[in-house]
Structures are given as structure tokens and as C-alpha cells.
Design a protein around this motif. Structure first.
Motif, PDB file in Angstrom:
ATOM      1  N   LEU A 193       0.867  -1.182   0.000  1.00  0.00           N
ATOM      2  CA  LEU A 193       0.000   0.000   0.000  1.00  0.00           C
ATOM      3  C   LEU A 193       0.900   1.227   0.000  1.00  0.00           C
ATOM      4  O   LEU A 193       1.474   1.589   1.025  1.00  0.00           O
ATOM      5  CB  LEU A 193      -0.916  -0.011   1.219  1.00  0.00           C
ATOM      6  CG  LEU A 193      -1.930   1.143   1.302  1.00  0.00           C
ATOM      7  CD1 LEU A 193      -2.892   1.095   0.124  1.00  0.00           C
ATOM      8  CD2 LEU A 193      -2.701   1.102   2.615  1.00  0.00           C
ATOM      9  N   ALA A 194       1.041   1.834  -1.179  1.00  0.00           N
ATOM     10  CA  ALA A 194       1.954   2.961  -1.366  1.00  0.00           C
ATOM     11  C   ALA A 194       3.364   2.532  -0.932  1.00  0.00           C
ATOM     12  O   ALA A 194       3.871   1.529  -1.413  1.00  0.00           O
ATOM     13  CB  ALA A 194       1.457   4.183  -0.624  1.00  0.00           C
ATOM     14  N   ASN A 195       4.009   3.281  -0.033  1.00  0.00           N
ATOM     15  CA  ASN A 195       5.374   2.918   0.371  1.00  0.00           C
ATOM     16  C   ASN A 195       5.419   1.902   1.501  1.00  0.00           C
ATOM     17  O   ASN A 195       6.501   1.458   1.897  1.00  0.00           O
ATOM     18  CB  ASN A 195       6.162   4.162   0.765  1.00  0.00           C
ATOM     19  CG  ASN A 195       5.598   4.886   1.968  1.00  0.00           C
ATOM     20  OD1 ASN A 195       4.376   5.011   2.089  1.00  0.00           O
ATOM     21  ND2 ASN A 195       6.461   5.372   2.833  1.00  0.00           N
TER      22      ASN A 195
ATOM     23  N   GLY B 221       9.850  -5.448   1.493  1.00  0.00           N
ATOM     24  CA  GLY B 221      10.611  -4.340   2.060  1.00  0.00           C
ATOM     25  C   GLY B 221       9.900  -3.017   1.838  1.00  0.00           C
ATOM     26  O   GLY B 221       9.229  -2.811   0.821  1.00  0.00           O
ATOM     27  N   GLY B 222      10.033  -2.101   2.790  1.00  0.00           N
ATOM     28  CA  GLY B 222       9.402  -0.791   2.674  1.00  0.00           C
ATOM     29  C   GLY B 222      10.018   0.043   1.568  1.00  0.00           C
ATOM     30  O   GLY B 222      11.160  -0.174   1.150  1.00  0.00           O
ATOM     31  N   GLY B 223       9.264   1.014   1.075  1.00  0.00           N
ATOM     32  CA  GLY B 223       9.732   1.877   0.001  1.00  0.00           C
ATOM     33  C   GLY B 223       9.902   3.320   0.448  1.00  0.00           C
ATOM     34  O   GLY B 223       9.299   3.767   1.422  1.00  0.00           O
TER      35      GLY B 223
ATOM     36  N   GLY C 234       7.259  -1.938  -0.955  1.00  0.00           N
ATOM     37  CA  GLY C 234       6.649  -0.609  -0.956  1.00  0.00           C
ATOM     38  C   GLY C 234       7.154   0.231  -2.119  1.00  0.00           C
ATOM     39  O   GLY C 234       8.278   0.069  -2.597  1.00  0.00           O
ATOM     40  N   GLY C 235       6.310   1.162  -2.591  1.00  0.00           N
ATOM     41  CA  GLY C 235       6.619   1.951  -3.768  1.00  0.00           C
ATOM     42  C   GLY C 235       7.499   3.157  -3.489  1.00  0.00           C
ATOM     43  O   GLY C 235       7.756   3.543  -2.340  1.00  0.00           O
ATOM     44  N   VAL C 236       7.947   3.773  -4.570  1.00  0.00           N
ATOM     45  CA  VAL C 236       8.797   4.960  -4.516  1.00  0.00           C
ATOM     46  C   VAL C 236       7.938   6.194  -4.254  1.00  0.00           C
ATOM     47  O   VAL C 236       6.864   6.353  -4.839  1.00  0.00           O
ATOM     48  CB  VAL C 236       9.557   5.124  -5.852  1.00  0.00           C
ATOM     49  CG1 VAL C 236      10.336   6.437  -5.874  1.00  0.00           C
ATOM     50  CG2 VAL C 236      10.484   3.945  -6.077  1.00  0.00           C
ATOM     51  N   LEU C 237       8.438   7.085  -3.400  1.00  0.00           N
ATOM     52  CA  LEU C 237       7.820   8.391  -3.177  1.00  0.00           C
ATOM     53  C   LEU C 237       8.678   9.438  -3.879  1.00  0.00           C
ATOM     54  O   LEU C 237       9.872   9.559  -3.590  1.00  0.00           O
ATOM     55  CB  LEU C 237       7.722   8.704  -1.683  1.00  0.00           C
ATOM     56  CG  LEU C 237       6.943   7.708  -0.825  1.00  0.00           C
ATOM     57  CD1 LEU C 237       6.948   8.154   0.630  1.00  0.00           C
ATOM     58  CD2 LEU C 237       5.512   7.542  -1.329  1.00  0.00           C
TER      59      LEU C 237
END
Length: 622
Positions: free
Chosen positions: A234-236, A250-252, A277-280
Motif C-alpha cells: 500500500l503505497a510505500n 521491504g518498505g519503500g 513498498g513503492g517509490v515516493l
């Protein structure tokens, strides 16, 4: 000269009252807290409290959960940690532009009073801040800071409502011979919990009851109804593993988090480990953000540490420092993501993403290392393969100084390994050493000293001048700075000052008749000058009341009356030019469409003037 549209951050220079919002004019602070010497480990500087009610742009009050630890005259950081929603679909997230959310928005403000549950500011807020999801952090202002060997400054961990930030200003030098750290102080990792389901979990948002492990925290985790379990990120915030024994992602943050490992062989080694997790994406000058939390591993075993599954690691927190100089060849500055613990006969958690570090100085930055690295995923140590955790993505670093001799490390964490897998491989978890660079974060070096712009100085209009409806506002400011021009307290427009320091801005539309006031503020790399002096002027439409002139002491032509007068004079000038016999009040021009500027005498005639100018259909000045 480049022009800019109205900036949201300047929109609250508005308005109806004489009080204007206060952008970041605080520079290196006022040094009110003197010298700081740090000898002990684990020294926490920053008091923090949750924002209890939404604070609107233009407001001068902050309703908070706890005002103890704050005092009048001190500086605070108001930070929105969580996005307001709606939450995106969970899965493999695309990069998220933080500018499209409220997450990471921040500003500094000075306290006027501190009372139970209420903090009052000396000037209105520039931005709005949501509640829940925002916090207020006390920011000390030192003259100098010395961290001795063995001593450490640390951020208190984010607890879901406050914390995670280490911030201070210093008017002189910072000497770091120890540690300045926000390691694992950011978004929390997913907590491991057991499930009775033995396998076959397939859902992106698999519930805890049906075998989905806990997702790591990210910017949308606090949105009502946001999914909390299952392998989708979910997002990062990383996804948790699915049963049976999938590893957590792993978290982003600046880089994407890695994927968690497969389920156990008896479950078919299925690819339902937590997604990373994704890139911010954001400018480190305008936003501050935590690293995303790693997802938990899935499993059904409960027992002592190391015998079952493990939780995801927390992301790195935020470090924000401004000073004249920063030194410390032996010291370290770190906001690393937390590595996940080793798992036994269940899935392992994913690593937390690296956090955010900003160090901005006037002179030089000289240190051993600045790190915002992702944490490693947890290993699986059992005799049969279980999902290892994915590595956390790299963080975000901004270093600014005249001289930079620090290396910024924003590498991603590595995936864990499964000891029972062939060649003790990662068993589907990422990144491996070969793909680690694909998950690294973002480092921004600015090789120029921190400079606080001086207030712009007006050239035109002159004080009290009568001018055309579309005048040119001209002045000088710090070369390369953005000059935001405020008309009657509202943002008229923004323009970049030339290398010579000059700037000029013309309204897109005619100004209304009557008195006006113009001011300006300069901004360079997120820091603002004080407001310029106010220049009062009048837009006048009546040709009978109008004076048309220049440096001879009269003011410029203005308004629709000036346009009509200009047309009449233009026709007359052309006729007289053809006869080569100039008459009183009008001289032949050097170019078509130009008229000589003069002053209207008591009878409405023209006096001789000192230079030419053009008037067009908008009453526009050249």
C-alpha cells in the motif's frame, strides 16, 4: 527572464487582515538555546505532539494532544506525516508524487504562547495540516553543537501519532564525533502474528483470519478502511507475506522495496510474498518523509524468538539540520531502515526503507558518512525453506554547502536468504546483490552555501506614483532567486531574478482603478527573505486628473482615459509629422506608434517632456 505561476506555498500571503503568513525566514535560528554538548548515548532533543484538530492555512493556532514541553518564543516544525486519502489500490504500487498528497508537507513557525492543548503562533500558517496524521515538533536553536565520541543524538521512534524526527538549527558550527541517528524511527513494520490456515492464500488483501500477514506502515495506512493484511503493498508500506510462510516485502521511499520470498515447498512455493513498498517522488527541499515499514512474514508457529516468523523492520526517520558549518570526520549521520530479524520455521519480515536526511550549511560539510540505507530482509534459518524478507528501499538525502566532502549512502537493503534453499539463495526474495542498485534511493548534493535572501528592493513604481493599469513592477533581488510579487497582500505572480539581480513582472490583466500596495519576497531553495517595503501607487482613469510624464517630476499615464488620450495624440502626431511642422505639446516620434510623454497643463494641453513611451489598447507601459 522566466516567469512562474502562483505558488501554493505563497497563496497565504493573502489578505484581508494585515497579518501575513510567514514562510521559512528563520535561517540558522536565533541561538536562544546556547551551546549543546552531547556525551551520553540516546539523547533525544525534540518534544513532539500530535495535532488534535485540522489546522487551516491562515490560522495562528494549533490544537494539540499535549502542549507540555513547548514554550513561547520557540520554533516548531509542523509536519503532515499521513496522506488524507483516498488510499490507492494495494498491489505493486507505481511511484507516487507526494505533491499530489498532503503527506510530507511541513513548515517552521514560532510560538507566541503555549497553553494546555493549544499552541499559538506569531504568524499565520502557510499550509493546511490534517488531523489525525500531523504532528508538531519542537526545534531547538543552538549557537553550536558538539557530539562527543560515544555520545549520540537520536530521534524518538514514530509511534503512529508523533515522533520520528531529529531537528535543530545552529548559528555556528556542528562538530559530530559520535552519532546523529534516526535509524528505524520512521513508519512501523508489520507485526508478526500467527494464523491457523495452512496454505493456499491468494488475495492481495488477505485478512489476518484467512492467512494474510500484516502490511508495513506507509503514508496511506491511517486512511479509514485502508487494507492492513495481505501481500499487496500500500503505497510505500510493504505487503505482508501470505500463507503458508511467505516472506514480508521491504518498505519503500527513495527506492522501491524488495519482494518477500515464496511460500514453503509443501504449499507449492507460490509467489505470494509481500510486495515491496513503492517509490515516493518529491523535492527534498519542500517535503520531509519517513521510510516505509517492511511487511511481516506469514506463519502459524508461536514460540520463542527465532523459532517462528518475524515482524517487518521500521523505516528510517527524519533528520533535519541547518548550521553555519558541519564537521566530524569520525562521526556518522544515519537514518537507516531497520533490518528484520531471522525467522525459524515461518516467513521472515521485510526490511524498512531508508529515511530522510537534510543537512544545509553556509560553509562546508565534512563527515565520515551520511546514510539513509534500506534495512535487510530477514533470513529463514529452518531446515526446510520458508520465505525470506525483501530488502528495504534506499532513502533520501540532501546535502548543501559551499564544500561537500561527505559521501551519501542510499543503498537498498538486501533480501534475506533461506538456508534450505538451493545454494542458500533468496528463494524469490529481492533485491539480490545483482539487482540492489535498482532499489537505491535518492541523493541530492547542492554545491553552494546556504544563503538567506535579502528583501527585494523596488525600482518601480515610485512611492505614490500614478501609473497605467498594466504597469511593470521592477526591482532588484538575490540573483537566481524567485521573487514573489504581492499586490494588496495577494500573490500577483512570481519571476526569477536575472544574473544581474534585476526582476520585472507585469500583470496579465489591467488593475482596477484606485489605490494599491505592492510588496515582494525573495525565495532561494526554499528559504525566504523578509518582505520588502510597501510601495503605494494609484491607478487613475480620468484623463483630466492624469499627468503624463517621466523623470521631469510627473507620473506615468494611466487607465482608459490615458488610452483615449494616447490615441488622440498619436493621430495628431502622425498628421503633424507629415506636415513636418510640430505643434505645441506634441513632438514627432522616432518610431510609429510612439508619442512624446509630457505633463498635462491646467488647460489640458501638453508640456514638453523628457522621453518617449508607448501606450497600447490595455494602457500598457513598455
Amino acid at each position: 527572464m522566466r516567469c512562474f505561476g502562483p505558488f501554493m506555498s505563497l497563496g497565504l500571503f493573502l489578505a484581508s487582515s494585515s497579518a501575513m503568513a510567514e514562510p521559512d525566514i528563520f535561517g540558522l535560528g536565533n541561538g536562544q538555546h546556547g551551546v549543546l554538548r552531547v556525551q551520553e548515548q540516546g539523547t533525544v532533543l525534540n518534544t513532539a505532539t500530535a495535532l488534535a484538530e485540522k489546522a487551516l492555512a491562515g490560522s495562528k493556532t494549533l490544537t494539540v494532544a499535549d502542549a507540555s514541553g513547548f514554550a513561547a518564543g520557540e520554533l516548531v516544525l509542523v509536519l503532515q506525516v499521513q496522506a488524507e486519502g483516498p488510499a490507492p489500490e494495494a498491489g505493486v504500487p507505481l511511484p507516487i508524487e507526494l505533491g499530489s498528497t498532503g503527506a510530507g508537507r511541513w513548515e517552521l513557525a514560532r510560538l507566541e504562547t503555549a497553553e494546555p492543548g493549544l499552541l499559538s503562533l506569531t504568524a499565520p500558517l502557510v499550509f493546511s495540516f490534517s488531523a489525525p496524521g500531523s504532528q508538531v515538533v519542537r526545534v531547538p536553536e543552538y549557537t553550536s553543537v558538539l557530539v562527543l565520541p560515544g555520545g549520540s543524538l537520536v530521534a524518538a521512534p514514530w509511534n503512529g501519532t508523533r515522533g520520528g524526527v531529529l531537528a535543530f538549527l545552529a548559528t555556528d558550527a556542528v562538530l559530530n564525533q559520535g552519532l546523529i541517528s534516526a535509524d528505524g524511527a520512521g513508519f512501523q513494520g508489520g507485526v508478526f502474528s500467527t494464523s491457523t490456515r495452512g496454505g493456499g492464500c491468494t488475495e492481495i488483501n488477505e485478512s489476518a483470519a484467512t492467512g494474510g500477514a500484516n502490511k508495513g506502515q506507509g503514508i496511506f495506512s491511517a486512511v479509514p478502511g485502508a487494507p492492513t493484511h495481505g501481500y499487496g503493498a500500500l503505497a510505500n508500506g510493504a505487503g505482508g507475506g501470505n500463507c503458508e510462510d511467505g516472506g514480508g516485502g521491504g518498505g519503500g521511499h527513495g527506492g522501491a522495496g524488495g519482494q518477500g520470498g515464496y511460500t514453503e515447498p509443501a504449499d507449492g512455493s507460490r509467489d505470494v510474498g509481500g510486495r515491496g513498498g513503492g517509490v515516493l517522488r518529491y523535492s527534498p527541499l519542500s517535503r520531509l518523509m519517513f521510510g516505509g515499514g517492511g511487511g511481516a512474514g506469514a506463519g502459524s508457529a508461536a514460540g520463542p524468538a527465532g523459532s517462528g516468523g518475524t515482524s517487518g523492520g521500521a523505516g528510517g526517520g527524519i533528520i533535519y539540520i541547518r548550521a553555519r558549518d558541519f564537521q566530524g570526520s569520525q562521526g556518522r549521520v544515519t537514518a537507516n531502515g531497520q533490518s528484520a530479524a531471522v525467522a525459524g520455521n515461518d516467513g521472515a519480515g521485510g526490511g524498512g526503507a531508508g529515511g530522510h536526511i537534510t543537512v544545509r550549511v553556509e560553509d562546508r560539510i565534512d563527515c565520515s558518512t551520511v546514510e539513509a540505507k534500506g534495512g535487510d530482509g530477514g533470513d529463514s534459518s529452518d531446515a526446510k525453506a520458508h520465505g525470506p524478507g525483501g530488502g528495504g528501499g534506499g532513502g533520501v538525502v540532501l546535502l548543501q554547502g559551499e564544500t561537500l566532502t561527505c559521501a551519501a549512502a542510499v543503498a537498498a537493503g538486501l533480501a534475506g536468504i533461506a538456508e534450505a534453499a538451493p545454494a542458500q539463495g533468496s528463494y524469490g526474495a529481492t533485491p539480490t546483490a545483482e539487482t540492489q542498485s535498482e532499489h537505491q534511493g535518492s541523493a541530492t548534493p547542492l554545491n553552494e552555501g546556504l544563503a538567506i535572501p535579502g528583501a527585494p528592493v523596488w525600482v518601480l513604481p515610485a512611492q505614490g506614483e500614478k501609473i497605467v493599469p498594466r504597469p511593470r513592477f521592477e526591482g532588484t533581488a538575490l540573483p537566481g532567486s524567485k521573487v514573489h510579487v504581492l499586490l494588496n497582500g495577494a500573490l500577483l505572480g512570481s519571476v526569477e531574478a536575472e544574473a544581474s539581480g534585476t526582476f520585472s513582472l507585469q500583470p496579465a490583466q489591467a488593475l482596477p482603478e484606485g489605490p494599491h500596495e505592492v510588496r515582494a519576497v525573495a525565495e532561494r531553495l526554499g528559504l525566504y527573505s523578509a518582505l520588502s517595503e510597501a510601495r503605494a501607487f494609484t491607478v487613475a482613469f480620468s484623463p483630466l486628473a492624469l499627468e503624463v510624464g517621466c523623470g521631469c517630476g510627473a507620473a506615468r499615464a494611466s487607465g482608459s482615459g490615458a488610452f483615449a488620450l494616447g490615441l488622440l495624440l498619436l493621430v495628431a502626431a502622425r498628421r503633424r509629422a507629415r506636415r513636418a511642422a510640430p505643434e505645441q505639446g506634441v513632438l514627432p516620434s522616432r518610431s510609429e506608434g510612439a508619442i512624446q510623454r509630457g505633463a498635462v497643463d491646467a488647460t489640458g494641453g501638453m508640456r514638453a517632456s523628457c522621453r518617449t513611451s508607448s501606450l497600447n489598447g490595455s494602457g500598457e507601459a513598455p
